[in-house]
Design an enzyme around this catalytic site. Structure first.
Site, PDB file in Angstrom:
ATOM      1  N   LYS A  19      34.134  35.904  -5.491  1.00  0.00           N
ATOM      2  CA  LYS A  19      35.368  36.237  -4.762  1.00  0.00           C
ATOM      3  C   LYS A  19      35.031  36.878  -3.418  1.00  0.00           C
ATOM      4  CE  LYS A  19      37.816  36.706  -9.145  1.00  0.00           C
ATOM      5  NZ  LYS A  19      38.067  37.598 -10.265  1.00  0.00           N
TER       6      LYS A  19
ATOM      7  N   LEU B 269      46.169  22.309 -18.428  1.00  0.00           N
ATOM      8  CA  LEU B 269      47.385  22.933 -18.977  1.00  0.00           C
ATOM      9  C   LEU B 269      46.997  24.076 -19.919  1.00  0.00           C
ATOM     10  CD1 LEU B 269      50.500  22.721 -18.889  1.00  0.00           C
ATOM     11  CD2 LEU B 269      50.386  21.069 -20.755  1.00  0.00           C
TER      12      LEU B 269
ATOM     13  N   GLY C  97      47.794  26.794 -16.100  1.00  0.00           N
ATOM     14  CA  GLY C  97      48.570  25.555 -15.945  1.00  0.00           C
ATOM     15  C   GLY C  97      49.949  25.692 -16.572  1.00  0.00           C
ATOM     16  N   THR C  98      50.004  26.325 -17.737  1.00  0.00           N
ATOM     17  CA  THR C  98      51.283  26.550 -18.410  1.00  0.00           C
ATOM     18  C   THR C  98      52.188  27.424 -17.525  1.00  0.00           C
ATOM     19  OG1 THR C  98      50.133  26.446 -20.513  1.00  0.00           O
ATOM     20  CG2 THR C  98      52.301  27.441 -20.550  1.00  0.00           C
TER      21      THR C  98
HETATM   22  N1  HSE Z   1      37.439  37.365 -15.270  1.00  0.00           N
HETATM   23  C1  HSE Z   1      38.265  37.653 -14.144  1.00  0.00           C
HETATM   24  C2  HSE Z   1      38.562  39.146 -14.101  1.00  0.00           C
HETATM   25  C3  HSE Z   1      39.553  36.854 -14.223  1.00  0.00           C
HETATM   26  O1  HSE Z   1      38.239  39.875 -15.047  1.00  0.00           O
HETATM   27  O2  HSE Z   1      39.101  39.622 -13.111  1.00  0.00           O
HETATM   28  C4  HSE Z   1      40.097  36.462 -12.891  1.00  0.00           C
HETATM   29  O3  HSE Z   1      39.198  35.779 -12.082  1.00  0.00           O
END
Ligand code: HSE
Length: 433
Positions: free
Chosen positions: A206, A12, A16-17
């Site tokens: 990613k 949370l 989460g919030t």
């Molecule tokens: N630290 C990451 C960014 C947050 O700056 O994009 C999201 O994954």
């Protein structure tokens, strides 16, 4: 048919919030989408007494993850606690209990995504992770559904908001890397320890997720070659700008003949590349498909409500699958064997900035080295330096193999006329090449 879908929330914090707020504030729309209410049944927190920016009955809070995971009423587990080993166990345990799982955890999916998907499929459950890449941008569904009929050839992503913010400040306001980083930290974009963002590791995770999905190949995190932005200088950006380029931290993934390459590196983009106008903390993913051509997905890469949007949309997808009885059927086994391109199969243009002795024959020495390795020049810039007898030379090459480029880099310092190699970067074209 269920008459109320119950969600168990692990975590949370900021995200989460946001998830709780979305479920509360968009309830009417959720009911319209899935035909019944969606409600939060239990929430794992570290400290139940903490004051929070959301209204939630304190009886829903617990500090025991298994009070959430083992609750027989809970249909969907939403994981927003982050972390790897412990969280992996929670997710496997939840899947083995036939819970559907939605996660925002890019580290976990990048490292253990294939394993977790298998466990999910074995249990007839979904494991959805839209929020793990580019927060509120629906790139996972874009690749998995929207472009599923096409053969994806190339992905270029600005998938880290912190570094995009820093590079934007350096480019537009002329700030140094250090000042721009401090600015990002003061505004809460960058962490106190910014290593994972500025050294490209966050973006690499990613890109591993995106490449795996786009190329239907078991790309591992270790397959992504990574360099970050901490050594990018104002001078690099100045000379890049003179040549018509904008610097971005680009995640690059390409596939030809079922052989792939994936990297994250500071890259000069031609100013008319669609990604060159993605500024500040925004994210964007440019996808080139054989049939569709160019597409681009743009939006906020982080933040409470943008990230929660992706998570709650995943919850809706899971519930729609529950209605149809098709959970666990969406993941396909990879179509292609994992085959990575070698250095002689990876091609790009390169920007190389040198400090060179301004004397007769200096340039021909450089020309000789580059031509020995079959690299031809596309652009050349030479300016005198303040230090007597030295010149700044910037070379942008035509497309060259990485093997030839690395050979030049390893030998250019040995030339007597070269005082220093100041920097070198990949260069990408206008998006159509
Ligand atoms: N630290 C990451 C960014 C947050 O700056 O994009 C999201 O994954």
């Amino acid at each position: 048919m269920k008459d109320n879908v119950k969600v168990g929330l692990l975590g949370l914090g900021t995200v989460g919030t946001g998830v709780v707020k979305m479920i509360q504030n968009h309830q009417e729309q959720l009911v319209h989408q899935v035909g019944c209410p969606v409600s939060i049944k239990k929430v794992l927190v570290k400290n139940p007494d903490k004051v929070r920016d959301v209204e939630l009955d304190s009886s829903l809070l617990t500090t025991d993850p298994y009070e959430v995971i083992n609750d027989p009423d809970i249909d969907v587990i939403v994981e927003v606690i982050g972390g790897i080993e412990e969280t992996r166990k929670y997710i496997i345990d939840a899947l083995n209990l036939k819970k559907q799982v939605v996660t925002a955890n890019k580290d976990l999916i990048a490292l253990h995504g294939s394993e977790l998907q298998k466990v999910a499929a074995e249990n007839g459950c979904d494991l959805l992770y839209e929020a793990s890449v580019a927060g509120g941008v629906p790139i996972i569904k874009g690749l998995a559904d929207g472009l599923a009929s096409d053969k994806i050839q190339k992905i270029m992503g600005i998938v880290n908001g912190t570094t995009n913010y820093i590079l934007t400040k350096m480019t537009k306001d002329g700030l140094s890397y250090e000042t721009a980083l401090k600015d990002a930290q003061d505004l809460g974009f960058a962490e106190a320890d910014p290593t994972s963002d500025v050294e490209g590791l966050d973006a690499a995770r990613k890109m591993a997720i995106l490449a795996r999905l786009a190329f239907s190949m078991e790309i591992e995190l270790d397959d992504v070659s990574v360099s970050g932005i901490s050594s990018v200088s104002k001078d690099d950006l100045k000379y890049g700008s003179m040549l018509g380029y904008t610097m971005k931290l680009i995640g690059y993934a390409n596939q030809e003949d079922e052989r792939a390459e994936v990297s994250v590196q500071p890259t000069f983009l031609e100013n008319d590349h669609p990604l060159a106008s993605v500024h500040d903390e925004y994210n964007a993913v440019y996808v080139y498909g054989e049939a569709v051509g160019e597409t681009m997905f743009y939006g906020p890469g982080a933040g409470s409500l943008p990230t929660a949007t992706s998570i709650v949309s995943d919850v809706l997808a899971v519930v729609k699958n529950m209605r149809l009885g098709v959970n666990g059927h969406s993941v396909l086994a990879p179509q292609f064997e994992r085959q990575l391109k070698q250095a002689d199969e990876r091609f790009a243009k390169y920007f190389i900035r040198l400090h060179v002795r301004d004397e007769v024959g200096a340039f021909s020495e450089l020309t000789k080295l580059f031509s020995t390795h079959s690299i031809s020049f596309e652009k050349i810039l030479q300016l005198p330096l303040e230090e007597e007898g030295l010149a700044e030379i910037v070379i942008v090459t035509h497309k060259a193999s990485m093997e030839n480029y690395q050979n030049v880099l390893s030998q250019v310092n040995d030339l007597n006329v070269v005082k220093a190699v100041e920097s070198f970067y990949r260069v990408e074209g206008d998006g159509t090449k």
